[in-house]
Scaffold this motif. Structure first.
Motif, PDB file in Angstrom:
ATOM      1  N   ARG A 255      19.695  11.194 -18.579  1.00 23.28           N
ATOM      2  CA  ARG A 255      19.875   9.747 -18.397  1.00 23.28           C
ATOM      3  C   ARG A 255      18.640   8.964 -18.841  1.00 23.28           C
ATOM      4  O   ARG A 255      18.755   7.873 -19.420  1.00 23.28           O
ATOM      5  CB  ARG A 255      20.193   9.456 -16.939  1.00 23.28           C
ATOM      6  CG  ARG A 255      21.609   9.893 -16.552  1.00 23.28           C
ATOM      7  CD  ARG A 255      21.904   9.582 -15.083  1.00 23.28           C
ATOM      8  NE  ARG A 255      23.299   9.829 -14.746  1.00 23.28           N
ATOM      9  CZ  ARG A 255      23.817  10.997 -14.463  1.00 23.28           C
ATOM     10  NH1 ARG A 255      23.040  12.070 -14.477  1.00 23.28           N
ATOM     11  NH2 ARG A 255      25.103  11.119 -14.172  1.00 23.28           N
ATOM     12  N   ASP A 257      16.526   9.936 -21.158  1.00 19.37           N
ATOM     13  CA  ASP A 257      16.506   9.954 -22.629  1.00 19.37           C
ATOM     14  C   ASP A 257      17.505   8.931 -23.177  1.00 19.37           C
ATOM     15  O   ASP A 257      17.200   8.223 -24.152  1.00 19.37           O
ATOM     16  CB  ASP A 257      16.835  11.355 -23.142  1.00 19.37           C
ATOM     17  CG  ASP A 257      15.722  12.350 -22.848  1.00 19.37           C
ATOM     18  OD1 ASP A 257      14.591  11.915 -22.579  1.00 19.37           O
ATOM     19  OD2 ASP A 257      15.993  13.584 -22.872  1.00 19.37           O
ATOM     20  N   THR A 258      18.694   8.875 -22.559  1.00 17.63           N
ATOM     21  CA  THR A 258      19.700   7.889 -23.008  1.00 17.63           C
ATOM     22  C   THR A 258      19.205   6.477 -22.797  1.00 17.63           C
ATOM     23  O   THR A 258      19.360   5.596 -23.670  1.00 17.63           O
ATOM     24  CB  THR A 258      21.009   8.108 -22.243  1.00 17.63           C
ATOM     25  OG1 THR A 258      21.458   9.455 -22.451  1.00 17.63           O
ATOM     26  CG2 THR A 258      22.079   7.145 -22.714  1.00 17.63           C
ATOM     27  N   LEU A 259      18.581   6.261 -21.610  1.00 13.93           N
ATOM     28  CA  LEU A 259      18.063   4.922 -21.318  1.00 13.93           C
ATOM     29  C   LEU A 259      16.936   4.553 -22.264  1.00 13.93           C
ATOM     30  O   LEU A 259      16.863   3.400 -22.735  1.00 13.93           O
ATOM     31  CB  LEU A 259      17.569   4.874 -19.871  1.00 13.93           C
ATOM     32  CG  LEU A 259      17.028   3.531 -19.385  1.00 13.93           C
ATOM     33  CD1 LEU A 259      18.107   2.451 -19.458  1.00 13.93           C
ATOM     34  CD2 LEU A 259      16.481   3.650 -17.968  1.00 13.93           C
ATOM     35  N   SER A 260      16.077   5.482 -22.610  1.00 14.09           N
ATOM     36  CA  SER A 260      14.978   5.202 -23.527  1.00 14.09           C
ATOM     37  C   SER A 260      15.504   4.830 -24.908  1.00 14.09           C
ATOM     38  O   SER A 260      14.960   3.953 -25.593  1.00 14.09           O
ATOM     39  CB  SER A 260      14.067   6.426 -23.640  1.00 14.09           C
ATOM     40  OG  SER A 260      13.497   6.733 -22.394  1.00 14.09           O
ATOM     41  N   ALA A 261      16.611   5.500 -25.332  1.00 18.40           N
ATOM     42  CA  ALA A 261      17.185   5.178 -26.640  1.00 18.40           C
ATOM     43  C   ALA A 261      17.786   3.768 -26.656  1.00 18.40           C
ATOM     44  O   ALA A 261      17.799   3.104 -27.699  1.00 18.40           O
ATOM     45  CB  ALA A 261      18.242   6.207 -27.001  1.00 18.40           C
ATOM     46  N   ARG A 262      18.262   3.313 -25.506  1.00 18.43           N
ATOM     47  CA  ARG A 262      18.903   1.992 -25.464  1.00 18.43           C
ATOM     48  C   ARG A 262      17.896   0.851 -25.325  1.00 18.43           C
ATOM     49  O   ARG A 262      18.045  -0.188 -25.946  1.00 18.43           O
ATOM     50  CB  ARG A 262      19.897   1.926 -24.307  1.00 18.43           C
ATOM     51  CG  ARG A 262      21.119   2.802 -24.528  1.00 18.43           C
ATOM     52  CD  ARG A 262      22.100   2.643 -23.370  1.00 18.43           C
ATOM     53  NE  ARG A 262      23.306   3.458 -23.574  1.00 18.43           N
ATOM     54  CZ  ARG A 262      24.322   3.510 -22.726  1.00 18.43           C
ATOM     55  NH1 ARG A 262      24.266   2.803 -21.593  1.00 18.43           N
ATOM     56  NH2 ARG A 262      25.368   4.264 -23.006  1.00 18.43           N
ATOM     57  N   VAL A 263      16.885   1.052 -24.494  1.00 21.42           N
ATOM     58  CA  VAL A 263      15.956  -0.050 -24.226  1.00 21.42           C
ATOM     59  C   VAL A 263      14.797  -0.061 -25.198  1.00 21.42           C
ATOM     60  O   VAL A 263      14.051  -1.046 -25.251  1.00 21.42           O
ATOM     61  CB  VAL A 263      15.419   0.029 -22.784  1.00 21.42           C
ATOM     62  CG1 VAL A 263      16.563  -0.032 -21.796  1.00 21.42           C
ATOM     63  CG2 VAL A 263      14.599   1.300 -22.571  1.00 21.42           C
ATOM     64  N   GLY A 264      14.631   1.025 -25.967  1.00 21.97           N
ATOM     65  CA  GLY A 264      13.526   1.060 -26.905  1.00 21.97           C
ATOM     66  C   GLY A 264      12.213   1.356 -26.206  1.00 21.97           C
ATOM     67  O   GLY A 264      12.176   1.757 -25.042  1.00 21.97           O
ATOM     68  N   CYS A 269       9.696   2.939 -18.754  1.00 22.18           N
ATOM     69  CA  CYS A 269      10.594   4.045 -19.057  1.00 22.18           C
ATOM     70  C   CYS A 269       9.807   5.276 -19.496  1.00 22.18           C
ATOM     71  O   CYS A 269      10.110   6.407 -19.094  1.00 22.18           O
ATOM     72  CB  CYS A 269      11.576   3.619 -20.151  1.00 22.18           C
ATOM     73  SG  CYS A 269      12.855   4.841 -20.505  1.00 22.18           S
TER      74      CYS A 269
END
Length: 447
Positions: A255, A257-264, A269
């Motif tokens: 989660r 890693d997914t959140l980091s990909a979305r928020v940049g 993070c």
């Protein structure tokens, strides 16, 4: 304790045997002396009765007596004149004066000395002729003590043989009693040492010894089982907790890693991801520590012989992996009593610390055939550790106040693996600065 107990029992036995033997020796000598006195007194009474009658009969009787028993007899009248004599007795002999004077005054004779095996002096017996104040003469007999002394020696030999047999029986009984009493204590001592060395479920025999010691042995076995069970539960708790947390951490990592990909790019993070990684590293360390503890317990309990590892090959391999400078002698096969996986894990910890805190590490190795050990040293040129830090570096979760992102379990795991295989891990300052860590392991025993 065995020696002291045996000394007490043997002294008591010797005292008891002596207390019984001495009266028997004394009574044996006294009884034989009494028989001698009674026999010679009876002979004197017969001679005294003959002295009041026919003189020829008296002379014949004492002559026959002397011929048979080789003991001289002398009969004198009230004026000490010789009436009859056989042998070499002389009334003028000073040795007979006391006995003659006492008999002529009708005084009781002095008691005869007790005959001993070494007695050689003859005994003089005197008997007045007549009764009351009408003493008409004296009969004197010089009795030999040789036969009586021989009889006493035989009697004493039997008594001493019996005393010796009793002493040997007492000594054997003391040995049996001491073994019966102390064997459970020796088993308990061995059990305590086994538990102290880390052996699991060390039991002692409960079928011998007094009832109190059997009860103590049973209590010790229950205690040993309880200690082993508590240690097992602790290790299972650490291992199960670490294992069960892996799935939630893996899900949290996905989660994040997914959140980091979305928020940049985001500092918050990134810090959260770093904490997740740190938590994963901590769980890996806990699992490794639980495994090291389990390995140490199995080795202490006398499990299977550890596999052998080529120290030079493992050092070269790990030094190449960490790109560290290594000084490994060529053509020298050094086999140590440690599995390759455990040896590699310890070297990884040492090299990782040297690279992180010292900017790199230099590895050297050697062997002391006389001492039966081999060693590996990893030295760095970092700031090193203070003296109190050298003593605490191998304790769990100690990080020396640094913020290096470590878990504080690496050196603790390495130390536990080393000691489990009969080795050691020693930390010393390097010169001019830095840290030197020496791993010592036992060599393969010669055939």
């Amino acid at each position: 304790m065995r020696r002291r107990l045996l000394v007490v029992l043997l002294l008591f036995s010797a005292t008891a045997v002596t207390a019984f033997a001495l009266p028997l020796l004394s009574s044996t000598a006294a009884e034989r002396t009494q028989r001698l006195v009674i026999s010679r007194t009876s002979d004197l009474d017969r001679f005294a009765a003959l002295a009041t009658g026919d003189r020829a009969a008296l002379i014949a009787e004492i002559s026959a007596y002397t011929a048979v028993y080789d003991e001289p007899v002398l009969v004198v009248d009230g004026q000490r004149r010789v009436v009859a004599r056989s042998g070499d007795l002389d009334p003028a002999d000073p040795a007979l004066a006391t006995a003659l004077d006492a008999a002529l005054r009708n005084q009781p004779a002095a008691p005869a000395p007790t005959v001993r095996p070494w007695s050689t002096d003859p005994v003089v017996f005197a008997r007045p002729v007549g009764t009351g104040t009408g003493v008409a003469g004296v009969v004197v007999l010089r009795a030999s003590t040789q036969r009586a002394a021989a009889d006493v020696a035989v009697g004493w030999a039997w008594v001493l043989a019996g005393a010796l047999a009793a002493a040997l029986a007492c000594a054997l009984l003391a040995q049996v009693v001491a073994r019966w009493l102390l064997r459970p204590l020796a088993d308990l001592e061995g059990g305590v040492r086994a538990v102290a060395s880390g052996q699991r479920r060390a039991h002692v025999a409960v079928g011998s010894g007094p009832r109190e010691l059997r009860a103590l042995s049973e209590s010790f076995n229950r205690m040993s089982d309880a200690v082993a069970e508590a240690a097992d539960q602790q290790r299972r708790l650490i291992a199960d907790t670490s294992h069960q947390l892996r799935n939630p951490l893996a899900a949290l990592r996905l989660r994040m890693d997914t959140l980091s990909a979305r928020v940049g790019p985001d500092d918050t993070c990134g810090a959260a991801v770093a904490e997740v990684e740190r938590l994963e590293s901590l769980l890996d360390g806990l699992l490794a520590l639980a495994t090291a503890d389990s390995t140490a317990t199995e080795v202490a309990a006398g499990g299977r012989e550890p596999a052998l590892a080529d120290l030079g090959a493992v050092v070269s391999d790990r030094a190449d992996f960490w790109a560290a400078e290594a000084d490994v002698p060529t053509g020298l096969a050094v086999l140590v009593r440690c599995p390759e996986s455990d040896l590699a894990q310890v070297l990884d910890v040492l090299l990782d610390n040297a690279i992180k805190h010292g900017g790199g590490g230099r590895v050297t190795m050697g062997a002391d055939r006389a001492a039966g050990t081999a060693w590996v040293e990893v030295a760095d040129e970092g700031p090193g550790l203070p003296p109190d830090g050298l003593a605490l570096a191998t304790t769990r979760f100690w990080r020396g106040g640094t913020d290096s992102g470590g878990t504080g379990l690496g050196l603790a795991i390495a130390d536990r693996l080393a000691t489990a295989r009969g080795g050691s891990l020693d930390l010393t300052p390097a010169r001019p600065h830095g840290l030197r860590v020496r791993l010592t392991l036992p060599l393969e025993p010669p055939l």
